[in-house]
Design a protein around this motif. Sequence first.
Motif, PDB file in Angstrom:
ATOM      1  N   GLU A 302     -27.025  14.569  29.665  1.00 56.81           N
ATOM      2  CA  GLU A 302     -28.649  14.240  29.500  1.00 56.81           C
ATOM      3  C   GLU A 302     -28.896  12.912  29.172  1.00 56.81           C
ATOM      4  OE1 GLU A 302     -29.851  16.939  26.424  1.00 56.81           O
ATOM      5  OE2 GLU A 302     -28.937  18.667  27.428  1.00 56.81           O
ATOM      6  N   PHE A 303     -28.138  12.269  28.226  1.00 57.02           N
ATOM      7  CA  PHE A 303     -28.537  10.566  27.803  1.00 57.02           C
ATOM      8  C   PHE A 303     -28.292   9.772  29.245  1.00 57.02           C
ATOM      9  CE2 PHE A 303     -26.697  12.072  23.348  1.00 57.02           C
ATOM     10  CZ  PHE A 303     -27.956  12.579  23.151  1.00 57.02           C
ATOM     11  N   LEU A 304     -27.313  10.295  29.862  1.00 55.97           N
ATOM     12  CA  LEU A 304     -27.055   9.522  31.060  1.00 55.97           C
ATOM     13  C   LEU A 304     -28.222   9.468  32.036  1.00 55.97           C
ATOM     14  CD1 LEU A 304     -23.237  10.176  31.804  1.00 55.97           C
ATOM     15  CD2 LEU A 304     -24.118   7.836  31.226  1.00 55.97           C
ATOM     16  N   LYS A 305     -28.677  10.734  32.322  1.00 53.02           N
ATOM     17  CA  LYS A 305     -29.836  10.831  33.260  1.00 53.02           C
ATOM     18  C   LYS A 305     -30.809   9.902  32.852  1.00 53.02           C
ATOM     19  CE  LYS A 305     -28.577  15.528  34.707  1.00 53.02           C
ATOM     20  NZ  LYS A 305     -29.118  16.996  34.565  1.00 53.02           N
ATOM     21  N   GLU A 306     -31.231   9.705  31.736  1.00 53.72           N
ATOM     22  CA  GLU A 306     -32.359   8.904  30.961  1.00 53.72           C
ATOM     23  C   GLU A 306     -32.159   7.491  30.886  1.00 53.72           C
ATOM     24  OE1 GLU A 306     -35.226  10.350  30.578  1.00 53.72           O
ATOM     25  OE2 GLU A 306     -34.330  12.347  31.145  1.00 53.72           O
ATOM     26  N   ALA A 307     -30.892   7.014  30.882  1.00 55.28           N
ATOM     27  CA  ALA A 307     -30.613   5.585  30.535  1.00 55.28           C
ATOM     28  C   ALA A 307     -30.706   4.794  31.886  1.00 55.28           C
ATOM     29  CB  ALA A 307     -29.103   5.348  30.281  1.00 55.28           C
ATOM     30  N   TYR A 308     -31.276   3.451  31.587  1.00 60.53           N
ATOM     31  CA  TYR A 308     -31.468   2.445  32.788  1.00 60.53           C
ATOM     32  C   TYR A 308     -30.237   1.800  32.842  1.00 60.53           C
ATOM     33  CZ  TYR A 308     -36.204   3.879  33.460  1.00 60.53           C
ATOM     34  OH  TYR A 308     -37.411   4.348  33.779  1.00 60.53           O
ATOM     35  N   ILE A 309     -29.550   1.206  31.844  1.00 55.37           N
ATOM     36  CA  ILE A 309     -28.329   0.318  31.697  1.00 55.37           C
ATOM     37  C   ILE A 309     -27.319   1.336  31.101  1.00 55.37           C
ATOM     38  CG2 ILE A 309     -26.934  -1.717  30.918  1.00 55.37           C
ATOM     39  CD1 ILE A 309     -29.945  -2.994  31.033  1.00 55.37           C
ATOM     40  N   ILE A 310     -26.080   1.470  32.007  1.00 58.77           N
ATOM     41  CA  ILE A 310     -24.811   2.311  31.368  1.00 58.77           C
ATOM     42  C   ILE A 310     -23.606   1.362  31.484  1.00 58.77           C
ATOM     43  CG2 ILE A 310     -23.315   4.322  31.957  1.00 58.77           C
ATOM     44  CD1 ILE A 310     -25.867   5.591  33.306  1.00 58.77           C
ATOM     45  N   GLY A 311     -22.755   1.454  30.538  1.00 58.91           N
ATOM     46  CA  GLY A 311     -21.632   0.601  30.343  1.00 58.91           C
ATOM     47  C   GLY A 311     -20.543   1.295  30.128  1.00 58.91           C
ATOM     48  N   THR A 312     -19.519   1.361  31.105  1.00 56.98           N
ATOM     49  CA  THR A 312     -18.380   1.912  30.923  1.00 56.98           C
ATOM     50  C   THR A 312     -17.252   1.532  31.875  1.00 56.98           C
ATOM     51  OG1 THR A 312     -17.322   4.161  31.058  1.00 56.98           O
ATOM     52  CG2 THR A 312     -18.518   3.444  32.942  1.00 56.98           C
ATOM     53  N   THR A 313     -15.977   1.779  31.415  1.00 55.62           N
ATOM     54  CA  THR A 313     -14.742   1.278  32.342  1.00 55.62           C
ATOM     55  C   THR A 313     -14.798   1.950  33.581  1.00 55.62           C
ATOM     56  OG1 THR A 313     -13.339   3.081  31.609  1.00 55.62           O
ATOM     57  CG2 THR A 313     -13.521   1.145  30.007  1.00 55.62           C
ATOM     58  N   LEU A 314     -13.968   0.990  34.301  1.00 56.90           N
ATOM     59  CA  LEU A 314     -13.628   1.456  35.710  1.00 56.90           C
ATOM     60  C   LEU A 314     -12.892   3.041  35.385  1.00 56.90           C
ATOM     61  CD1 LEU A 314     -12.424  -1.952  37.083  1.00 56.90           C
ATOM     62  CD2 LEU A 314     -14.213  -0.575  38.213  1.00 56.90           C
ATOM     63  N   ALA A 315     -12.034   3.111  34.793  1.00 57.63           N
ATOM     64  CA  ALA A 315     -11.282   4.189  34.731  1.00 57.63           C
ATOM     65  C   ALA A 315     -12.221   5.513  34.522  1.00 57.63           C
ATOM     66  CB  ALA A 315     -10.128   4.177  33.920  1.00 57.63           C
ATOM     67  N   LYS A 316     -13.053   5.277  33.585  1.00 59.60           N
ATOM     68  CA  LYS A 316     -14.008   6.341  33.167  1.00 59.60           C
ATOM     69  C   LYS A 316     -14.782   6.653  34.534  1.00 59.60           C
ATOM     70  CE  LYS A 316     -16.172   9.138  30.120  1.00 59.60           C
ATOM     71  NZ  LYS A 316     -15.467  10.304  29.712  1.00 59.60           N
ATOM     72  N   ALA A 317     -15.400   5.482  35.095  1.00 64.28           N
ATOM     73  CA  ALA A 317     -16.350   5.778  36.203  1.00 64.28           C
ATOM     74  C   ALA A 317     -15.679   6.557  37.317  1.00 64.28           C
ATOM     75  CB  ALA A 317     -16.736   4.330  36.623  1.00 64.28           C
TER      76      ALA A 317
END
Length: 750
Positions: A302-317
């Motif tokens: 739910e949080f990801l749907k609302e966010a404009y800037i998302i930061g994560t690792t290449l592995a997670k992505a």
Amino acid sequence: MINTKILIREWQQALQQEILHLKKFGGNKFLVTNGTLLNNDNTYSYYFETLSPLRIPVGSQIRLEWGSRKNSGRVLSSEGKSVIVSLEHSFGDLISEAYLLHDPWELLEQLIERLDEIRKSKTKRSRIKKLMEPSMEARHPAEKVKSSVHELVLRSKYNYSTYVWGPPGTGKTYTLARTAANKYFQKKKVLILSHSNQAVDVLISEIHSFIQKKNRFQEGDVLRYGSQTGETLASHEGLTTYQLIEKLDPALAEDRVKLFEERRQLKQDLSRSFSRRDSNELLELETRIARVLDKVRQREIEFLKEAYIIGTTLAKAASDSAIYEKEYDVVILDEASMAYVPQAGFATSLGKRVIICGDFKQLPPIASSRDALVSKWLKEDVFHRAGIVDYVDEGKLHPQLFLLKEQRRMHPEISAFTNKYIYESLVSDHESVHTRRNRIASRQPFPERASVLVDTSHTGMHGISEATSNSRINLWQLLLSFQLIHESVLGGSESIGYVTPYRAQANLMEMLLQDIYEKERQGKDIIAATVHKFQGSERDVMIFDSVDGGPQDRAGMLLTGKDSERLINVAITRTRGKFVHVCNGAFMRKHVYRNKTIRQLVEHQVQQQQMVAPSQIGTWVKNQHPALKWMHARKLEPVFEDLVSASSSIVICVPGAGTLSQEWQQQLSNKKTNVTLALLCEKKTVGVQADQWLPPCFPFPFVIIDEKILWLGLPLEGASGVEPPFVSARLASKNVCEYMLGQVQAKDRQ
């Protein structure tokens, strides 16, 4: 012209070869003890204790090796100093000691799956083509550029792929953060990616701080996604999914905390005294935790749907559908020079525009297989494979390459070398950097000097290889480096890095610091590691120990091989105000070609009158540590006092044609009768009766007393290649003594 389908197939083949290599030879190997069978319902669940905390993701594939037996399985729980695994076959009820092997090949398998999906999408293949064959026409209006940030904003608006070359200290994080914030102000969706958690944390933190200063931050708009967040984000509120859950769904957060604490206590009970009831309760608890984590996952989506800037690792992505199934207006890949080319391709496929940022003069990606496709696509960065570096080598900048060219990190005395020899005068110093770094340079050791070469030429033959790994160590340079750390701490520096190319030397320094310097380290940032660990970080003081020296007849490939320039560049450019190079200059001049970076560094420091000669050790050592004393090697009373006080054992190494003087013979003949004497020497005619005779497996003399006191450089008669003034060192370190005795035993077995 690139055929993207063939290109992607090559990437997949390279990843598959790396997976096969990791599966065959392994990599990360952990000792596990006190293994106990929890149940044997279809699969066999075992509880193990570990020497240090393991952080292996639940569900990860592992192998367990017990003697000659091997067994595959998965991780059920990995928390603190214990792990629960599910194995395919039984090893019995109890396993006293085994090895757990884990390598992240599952991440590579997930990347292969993403590439399969990309190959089926014409749009995504087109994006990869633009990445690997960047346009020779820059479409942004260059005449409108007002600043470096503005230029990157314009480039990423008008051009599909923008390559950013960010040498150390040139404001890469500053520029990327403000570019991302600009897109946010326009309500664009931005994905921040990097291979490392730290890089993602730093960039998200900078973005958040900038947007807050502009009073335009809305909670939930900027999101750091993933569980491996560090201290960088601790001072920021509402940036991680866990912080948001704590605020918006406190009951769920509380359930999670309670269950994790219950698991921790149960594992403590199991480690004290194993019981079947506790083990069954633990397995039931893992099931309850899984249910709570599933609820957490739904909130995160739910949080990801609302966010404009998302930061994560290449592995997670690449492993999380909540990331890779979406499309973004801009993808920013930071530290791209350390990412595999297929990872850069995957990142590119997710965005309408992509910014690839890194420094191809720093360390390349790491892969283990020697397969040709692995070397081509996994051991070199996208800057090289897309042809960007070819232009730089010809003295030009590719139209899609944006260079950040003013460094603000290093004192000019330090950057003078890298600006000229590494960056070919394309990078210069900002006018403020000299005054900002003078405060650090003014401190001990070597006050008012920012760059120093501590030369160890002609101080003895200390360059050796570790018996078990062949990684190199140099005990003399290790102790000098420790002294430099100690002088830096007492001089007021709180941010100190000890860096070396060799893992064995880095481990030995960490071992020494843990043994005799833990109290002094408290509250300070003191790290000892290989160069790879330092990429992306910086310290007030950096001590670079190049290790190599006689009797070795060549410098190691880490200092002279294909990537040596990049390794040395990272070692130097972590520094803010004081760079100290501990090096055997005479060895480097004799065994290294003039065009190699390590040789150029030595010559540069000598030419700039930055060298401290071996004869000056007595002048720059201002503060002797209680556990490390420096003294003249002809002054024998202190070592003889230790010999007389010995209560259990004396080990003496006399290498080469060395011998023991009458004084030494007399002292050893008077040792206590219950004290065993081991001599490491070529001949038994030294006038002393020993309990054990071994060949001299080290090229330098030393004495170890009661397995806790080391005298390095004595007996002096056994020293080779040493010129006056003669210096010895007394080190009271149980860890180092045990390590040296372990090396004696290992070499004796060879």
